[in-house]
Design an enzyme around this catalytic site. Sequence first.
Site, PDB file in Angstrom:
ATOM      1  N   GLY A  11      36.279 -18.488  25.516  1.00  0.00           N
ATOM      2  CA  GLY A  11      37.074 -17.162  25.697  1.00  0.00           C
ATOM      3  C   GLY A  11      36.189 -16.403  25.908  1.00  0.00           C
ATOM      4  O   GLY A  11      34.389 -16.462  26.047  1.00  0.00           O
ATOM      5  N   GLN A  12      35.957 -15.304  26.872  1.00  0.00           N
ATOM      6  CA  GLN A  12      35.533 -14.202  27.619  1.00  0.00           C
ATOM      7  C   GLN A  12      34.278 -14.142  26.124  1.00  0.00           C
ATOM      8  O   GLN A  12      32.661 -14.076  26.754  1.00  0.00           O
ATOM      9  CB  GLN A  12      36.493 -13.296  27.587  1.00  0.00           C
ATOM     10  CG  GLN A  12      35.155 -11.387  28.406  1.00  0.00           C
ATOM     11  CD  GLN A  12      35.960 -10.933  28.527  1.00  0.00           C
ATOM     12  OE1 GLN A  12      35.604  -9.911  29.345  1.00  0.00           O
ATOM     13  NE2 GLN A  12      37.036 -10.590  27.916  1.00  0.00           N
ATOM     14  N   LEU A  13      34.512 -13.765  25.297  1.00  0.00           N
ATOM     15  CA  LEU A  13      32.794 -13.377  23.624  1.00  0.00           C
ATOM     16  C   LEU A  13      32.381 -14.580  23.784  1.00  0.00           C
ATOM     17  O   LEU A  13      31.269 -14.866  23.440  1.00  0.00           O
ATOM     18  CB  LEU A  13      33.581 -12.778  22.728  1.00  0.00           C
ATOM     19  CG  LEU A  13      32.657 -11.890  21.860  1.00  0.00           C
ATOM     20  CD1 LEU A  13      31.619 -11.400  21.984  1.00  0.00           C
ATOM     21  CD2 LEU A  13      33.474 -11.749  20.759  1.00  0.00           C
ATOM     22  N   ILE A  39      42.340 -23.100  14.369  1.00  0.00           N
ATOM     23  CA  ILE A  39      42.324 -22.411  14.046  1.00  0.00           C
ATOM     24  C   ILE A  39      43.611 -22.537  13.648  1.00  0.00           C
ATOM     25  O   ILE A  39      44.058 -21.910  12.179  1.00  0.00           O
ATOM     26  CB  ILE A  39      41.894 -20.544  14.646  1.00  0.00           C
ATOM     27  CG1 ILE A  39      43.146 -20.360  15.243  1.00  0.00           C
ATOM     28  CG2 ILE A  39      40.707 -20.591  14.508  1.00  0.00           C
ATOM     29  CD1 ILE A  39      42.688 -18.567  15.460  1.00  0.00           C
ATOM     30  N   TYR A  63      45.170 -14.250  20.021  1.00  0.00           N
ATOM     31  CA  TYR A  63      45.991 -14.444  20.992  1.00  0.00           C
ATOM     32  C   TYR A  63      46.254 -12.869  21.818  1.00  0.00           C
ATOM     33  O   TYR A  63      46.527 -11.629  20.929  1.00  0.00           O
ATOM     34  CB  TYR A  63      47.705 -14.251  20.766  1.00  0.00           C
ATOM     35  CG  TYR A  63      48.185 -14.238  21.480  1.00  0.00           C
ATOM     36  CD1 TYR A  63      49.648 -15.709  21.476  1.00  0.00           C
ATOM     37  CD2 TYR A  63      48.459 -13.682  21.929  1.00  0.00           C
ATOM     38  CE1 TYR A  63      50.168 -15.809  22.666  1.00  0.00           C
ATOM     39  CE2 TYR A  63      50.168 -12.843  22.968  1.00  0.00           C
ATOM     40  CZ  TYR A  63      50.884 -14.322  22.982  1.00  0.00           C
ATOM     41  OH  TYR A  63      51.677 -14.370  23.653  1.00  0.00           O
ATOM     42  N   TYR A 127      51.016  -7.694  19.297  1.00  0.00           N
ATOM     43  CA  TYR A 127      49.861  -7.620  19.171  1.00  0.00           C
ATOM     44  C   TYR A 127      49.080  -6.943  18.028  1.00  0.00           C
ATOM     45  O   TYR A 127      47.892  -7.600  17.030  1.00  0.00           O
ATOM     46  CB  TYR A 127      49.090  -7.047  21.050  1.00  0.00           C
ATOM     47  CG  TYR A 127      47.777  -7.185  20.984  1.00  0.00           C
ATOM     48  CD1 TYR A 127      47.324  -9.200  20.682  1.00  0.00           C
ATOM     49  CD2 TYR A 127      46.652  -6.536  21.174  1.00  0.00           C
ATOM     50  CE1 TYR A 127      45.412  -8.744  20.101  1.00  0.00           C
ATOM     51  CE2 TYR A 127      45.637  -6.344  21.655  1.00  0.00           C
ATOM     52  CZ  TYR A 127      45.021  -7.507  21.059  1.00  0.00           C
ATOM     53  OH  TYR A 127      43.262  -7.510  20.987  1.00  0.00           O
TER      54      TYR A 127
END
Length: 286
Positions: A11-13, A39, A63, A127
Site C-alpha cells: 500500500g501507499q504507506l 492479517i 480497509y 470506517y
Amino acid sequence: MSKLLVIGAGGQLGQCLKIVAERRGITEIIFPAEQDANILNESGLNELLVKEKPAYVINCAAYTAVDKAEDEVDLAKAVNETGAANLASACLANGATLIHVSTDFVFEGNEVKLLKEDDEAKPINVYGVTKLDGEKAVSSILPAHFIIRTSWLYSEYANNFVKTMLKLGAERDELNIIADQVGTPTYAIDLANAIFDIIASSSGAYGIYHYSNEGVTSWFDFARAIFDISETRVKANPIPGSAYPTKATRPAFSVMDKSKIKSTFNIEIPYWRNSLVECLKQIKML
C-alpha cells in the site's frame, strides 16, 4: 536498528516506508507479500513472526474505502478490527512491539479545536467505527503498542487526493471542491520518517499519538495548492459538502494536536505545503 516487519507493504504507506528505509540505510526490514502476511489469517501471521522474529511490526494494512465501508461493513470490520486484533495477538505471542496506523476519522469533528489523543473518540461513519474498534483491540491485547492516528494521507504512490486532482485537473477546465471540511494533509514519506524515529528512540512510551503535517487547510485550499504548485490550469470552485453528498459523513474539523509526539520523540514536523511541494517534485520525476 532492530529487525522490522511491515504488514500491508504494497500500500501507499508501505511503499513509502520502503523508500525511506533505503534512504536511511535501514536494512533489517522485511516487506512480505500480501499472501504471506494476511492479517485475517491469525495462524499465518504467527508463523510469519516465528520465522522472522521482528522486534517491531508496522501495520499499514487497512480497509480505507470510506464510502464503500457503509455497504461493506463486515469486510471493513474484519480488516480494521479483527485483523488488528490478530496482529496484536501474534505480536504478544512473539514478543514484538506493534506500531498500528489509525485515523482522524475516529473523531466526530464537530468542534473547531485541536484534537488531543485523550479527547473523546466518537466516529460518525463505519470506517471510523471499525478503526476505533481496531485501536481498542490492539490496546486491550498488547501492552507494547504505538497507535498513530494520521489524516489525509497522500504520496507519489497508490491512489490519493493529490494524484486524483492532478488527473482531473489535466482532463477538465473546471472542478468543484468541498471547502467546509477542514483538516491537515499528511505526506506519507513524512509519516514513514516519524515511524522510524519512534523505533530508533527505543522508547517504552507506548500509547496513542497524533501525526499529520503542520498547518490547517480545507480540501478546496489543498486542491488549489496542488494546482498552483504543479502549474495546472484549471478553475477550482469552493462548494459546501452538502452540494456533494457522499454515502459516509466526514468530520467537518479534524485538525489534530501533535504536541505529544513532538515532545516525546523530539520529532520535527514539516508544514503541509512544503511537503506537498516535495511530493509534486517526486511525481514529476516518476
